[in-house]
Design a protein around this motif. Sequence first.
Motif, PDB file in Angstrom:
ATOM      1  N   LEU A 153       0.829  -1.207   0.000  1.00  0.00           N
ATOM      2  CA  LEU A 153       0.000   0.000   0.000  1.00  0.00           C
ATOM      3  C   LEU A 153       0.861   1.253   0.000  1.00  0.00           C
ATOM      4  CD1 LEU A 153      -2.597  -1.091   2.740  1.00  0.00           C
ATOM      5  CD2 LEU A 153      -2.672  -1.537   0.276  1.00  0.00           C
ATOM      6  N   ASN A 154       0.297   2.329  -0.546  1.00  0.00           N
ATOM      7  CA  ASN A 154       0.968   3.625  -0.447  1.00  0.00           C
ATOM      8  C   ASN A 154       0.517   4.357   0.805  1.00  0.00           C
ATOM      9  OD1 ASN A 154      -1.577   4.738  -1.023  1.00  0.00           O
ATOM     10  ND2 ASN A 154      -1.126   4.941  -3.217  1.00  0.00           N
ATOM     11  N   ASP A 155       0.986   5.570   0.986  1.00  0.00           N
ATOM     12  CA  ASP A 155       0.664   6.327   2.204  1.00  0.00           C
ATOM     13  C   ASP A 155      -0.821   6.642   2.336  1.00  0.00           C
ATOM     14  OD1 ASP A 155       3.250   6.299   3.097  1.00  0.00           O
ATOM     15  OD2 ASP A 155       3.769   8.272   2.309  1.00  0.00           O
ATOM     16  N   LYS A 156      -1.546   6.562   1.229  1.00  0.00           N
ATOM     17  CA  LYS A 156      -2.980   6.821   1.262  1.00  0.00           C
ATOM     18  C   LYS A 156      -3.800   5.550   1.476  1.00  0.00           C
ATOM     19  CE  LYS A 156      -2.589  10.870  -1.764  1.00  0.00           C
ATOM     20  NZ  LYS A 156      -3.006  11.484  -3.049  1.00  0.00           N
ATOM     21  N   GLY A 157      -3.115   4.417   1.605  1.00  0.00           N
ATOM     22  CA  GLY A 157      -3.801   3.157   1.845  1.00  0.00           C
ATOM     23  C   GLY A 157      -4.290   2.471   0.591  1.00  0.00           C
ATOM     24  N   ALA A 158      -3.895   2.961  -0.569  1.00  0.00           N
ATOM     25  CA  ALA A 158      -4.300   2.358  -1.838  1.00  0.00           C
ATOM     26  C   ALA A 158      -3.219   1.388  -2.310  1.00  0.00           C
ATOM     27  CB  ALA A 158      -4.541   3.429  -2.890  1.00  0.00           C
ATOM     28  N   PRO A 159      -3.602   0.259  -2.937  1.00  0.00           N
ATOM     29  CA  PRO A 159      -2.603  -0.701  -3.426  1.00  0.00           C
ATOM     30  C   PRO A 159      -1.726  -0.103  -4.522  1.00  0.00           C
ATOM     31  CG  PRO A 159      -4.797  -1.684  -3.332  1.00  0.00           C
ATOM     32  CD  PRO A 159      -4.980  -0.213  -3.143  1.00  0.00           C
ATOM     33  N   SER A 160      -0.416  -0.242  -4.366  1.00  0.00           N
ATOM     34  CA  SER A 160       0.531   0.166  -5.402  1.00  0.00           C
ATOM     35  C   SER A 160       1.025  -1.033  -6.207  1.00  0.00           C
ATOM     36  CB  SER A 160       1.737   0.870  -4.775  1.00  0.00           C
ATOM     37  OG  SER A 160       1.376   2.110  -4.214  1.00  0.00           O
ATOM     38  N   PHE A 161       1.024  -2.191  -5.561  1.00  0.00           N
ATOM     39  CA  PHE A 161       1.514  -3.412  -6.204  1.00  0.00           C
ATOM     40  C   PHE A 161       0.837  -4.587  -5.519  1.00  0.00           C
ATOM     41  CE2 PHE A 161       4.416  -6.924  -6.952  1.00  0.00           C
ATOM     42  CZ  PHE A 161       4.876  -6.705  -8.242  1.00  0.00           C
ATOM     43  N   THR A 162       0.190  -5.441  -6.291  1.00  0.00           N
ATOM     44  CA  THR A 162      -0.528  -6.588  -5.734  1.00  0.00           C
ATOM     45  C   THR A 162      -0.055  -7.874  -6.382  1.00  0.00           C
ATOM     46  OG1 THR A 162      -2.513  -5.284  -5.224  1.00  0.00           O
ATOM     47  CG2 THR A 162      -2.791  -7.659  -5.431  1.00  0.00           C
ATOM     48  N   CYS A 163       0.232  -8.870  -5.545  1.00  0.00           N
ATOM     49  CA  CYS A 163       0.600 -10.203  -6.021  1.00  0.00           C
ATOM     50  C   CYS A 163      -0.487 -11.190  -5.602  1.00  0.00           C
ATOM     51  CB  CYS A 163       1.927 -10.644  -5.422  1.00  0.00           C
ATOM     52  SG  CYS A 163       3.367 -10.137  -6.371  1.00  0.00           S
ATOM     53  N   ILE A 164      -0.900 -12.024  -6.531  1.00  0.00           N
ATOM     54  CA  ILE A 164      -1.838 -13.103  -6.233  1.00  0.00           C
ATOM     55  C   ILE A 164      -1.114 -14.424  -6.453  1.00  0.00           C
ATOM     56  CG2 ILE A 164      -4.059 -14.151  -6.758  1.00  0.00           C
ATOM     57  CD1 ILE A 164      -4.988 -11.483  -7.850  1.00  0.00           C
ATOM     58  N   LEU A 165      -1.004 -15.211  -5.388  1.00  0.00           N
ATOM     59  CA  LEU A 165      -0.326 -16.499  -5.441  1.00  0.00           C
ATOM     60  C   LEU A 165      -1.390 -17.583  -5.610  1.00  0.00           C
ATOM     61  CD1 LEU A 165       1.506 -14.465  -3.847  1.00  0.00           C
ATOM     62  CD2 LEU A 165       2.519 -16.439  -2.746  1.00  0.00           C
ATOM     63  N   TYR A 166      -1.236 -18.387  -6.641  1.00  0.00           N
ATOM     64  CA  TYR A 166      -2.272 -19.365  -7.005  1.00  0.00           C
ATOM     65  C   TYR A 166      -1.890 -20.774  -6.548  1.00  0.00           C
ATOM     66  CZ  TYR A 166      -4.247 -15.697  -9.952  1.00  0.00           C
ATOM     67  OH  TYR A 166      -4.804 -14.528 -10.407  1.00  0.00           O
ATOM     68  N   ASP A 167      -2.930 -21.543  -6.199  1.00  0.00           N
ATOM     69  CA  ASP A 167      -2.782 -22.944  -5.783  1.00  0.00           C
ATOM     70  C   ASP A 167      -1.812 -23.051  -4.613  1.00  0.00           C
ATOM     71  OD1 ASP A 167      -4.467 -23.430  -7.888  1.00  0.00           O
ATOM     72  OD2 ASP A 167      -2.937 -24.289  -9.187  1.00  0.00           O
ATOM     73  N   ILE A 168      -2.089 -22.280  -3.585  1.00  0.00           N
ATOM     74  CA  ILE A 168      -1.186 -22.184  -2.439  1.00  0.00           C
ATOM     75  C   ILE A 168      -1.591 -23.168  -1.348  1.00  0.00           C
ATOM     76  CG2 ILE A 168      -2.485 -20.356  -1.246  1.00  0.00           C
ATOM     77  CD1 ILE A 168       0.334 -19.071  -0.711  1.00  0.00           C
ATOM     78  N   TYR A 169      -0.602 -23.683  -0.635  1.00  0.00           N
ATOM     79  CA  TYR A 169      -0.882 -24.589   0.489  1.00  0.00           C
ATOM     80  C   TYR A 169       0.328 -24.602   1.431  1.00  0.00           C
ATOM     81  CZ  TYR A 169       2.044 -27.999  -2.002  1.00  0.00           C
ATOM     82  OH  TYR A 169       3.085 -28.636  -2.636  1.00  0.00           O
ATOM     83  N   PRO A 170       0.120 -24.927   2.712  1.00  0.00           N
ATOM     84  CA  PRO A 170       1.219 -24.912   3.680  1.00  0.00           C
ATOM     85  C   PRO A 170       2.082 -26.164   3.574  1.00  0.00           C
ATOM     86  CG  PRO A 170      -0.807 -25.547   4.766  1.00  0.00           C
ATOM     87  CD  PRO A 170      -1.181 -25.211   3.355  1.00  0.00           C
ATOM     88  N   ILE A 171       3.383 -26.001   3.719  1.00  0.00           N
ATOM     89  CA  ILE A 171       4.292 -27.145   3.740  1.00  0.00           C
ATOM     90  C   ILE A 171       5.060 -27.231   5.058  1.00  0.00           C
ATOM     91  CG2 ILE A 171       4.561 -27.232   1.237  1.00  0.00           C
ATOM     92  CD1 ILE A 171       7.247 -25.801   1.540  1.00  0.00           C
ATOM     93  N   GLN A 172       4.969 -26.188   5.876  1.00  0.00           N
ATOM     94  CA  GLN A 172       5.646 -26.235   7.171  1.00  0.00           C
ATOM     95  C   GLN A 172       5.000 -25.258   8.144  1.00  0.00           C
ATOM     96  OE1 GLN A 172       9.887 -25.593   7.050  1.00  0.00           O
ATOM     97  NE2 GLN A 172      10.060 -25.337   9.250  1.00  0.00           N
ATOM     98  N   ILE A 173       4.825 -25.709   9.385  1.00  0.00           N
ATOM     99  CA  ILE A 173       4.396 -24.850  10.490  1.00  0.00           C
ATOM    100  C   ILE A 173       5.530 -24.815  11.495  1.00  0.00           C
ATOM    101  CG2 ILE A 173       2.700 -24.453  12.316  1.00  0.00           C
ATOM    102  CD1 ILE A 173       0.712 -26.097  10.719  1.00  0.00           C
ATOM    103  N   SER A 174       5.939 -23.644  11.894  1.00  0.00           N
ATOM    104  CA  SER A 174       7.095 -23.529  12.789  1.00  0.00           C
ATOM    105  C   SER A 174       6.715 -23.896  14.226  1.00  0.00           C
ATOM    106  CB  SER A 174       7.632 -22.095  12.763  1.00  0.00           C
ATOM    107  OG  SER A 174       6.741 -21.228  13.458  1.00  0.00           O
TER     108      SER A 174
END
Length: 202
Positions: A153-174
């Motif tokens: 987000l920028n200082d005004k709270g608007a998205p400046s850059f967005t990434c969408i990660l597809y087919d995501i799942y956990p492989i490790q819990i600390s």
Amino acid sequence: MTTTSEFVTVTSAIEQISKDAFKISKFREEIGQILRPNLWICNLSVATDEVGIQGQLETLTFRCEKAEIPGRTVATIDDTGSGPALKIPYEINYSDMEITIICSEDMNEREYFENWINKIVYPPTSDGFAKKSGLVNYYSNFAKGNKLTISQLNDKGAPSFTCILYDIYPIQISPMNLSWEETNTYQRFSVTLNYRYYRHTL
């Protein structure tokens, strides 16, 4: 041939340019607005029914204290046919990412990811080993259609850059630290996530 007066004039001009270039006001004007790493938001959406946790982890947006914009690498192979080696690209590799989550009093966030991993590789049951114990679920049942969206987000709270990660799942819990010495802090844990690819928008 350069005269002494011309040399002095050029030197003075260079000194003036240097002074102007390194003025704080000039620096701020040139660099403009910057993005801050503490201004971001993330959202997790699970699409697979088999996981038993379909929908959104509503608290993640506010409980996720640390994340990252993912990276990727062009995988190459050396072509040494003749002359200096030539690196030939053949695929894109996406690196795993890690998020850190603040625990609520009921440990709902931890339970969420524990259940998810249990649906990836079936664990032993409390009374021994069930028929499915140790079996790996179908990819479509624990990953397909899941998305993690991260926005800078920028200082005004608007998205400046967005990434969408597809087919995501956990492989490790600390692990989670327990200590009588840690009194002025809060409990947290990390989750390492794998995904197939990401896309970005501005």
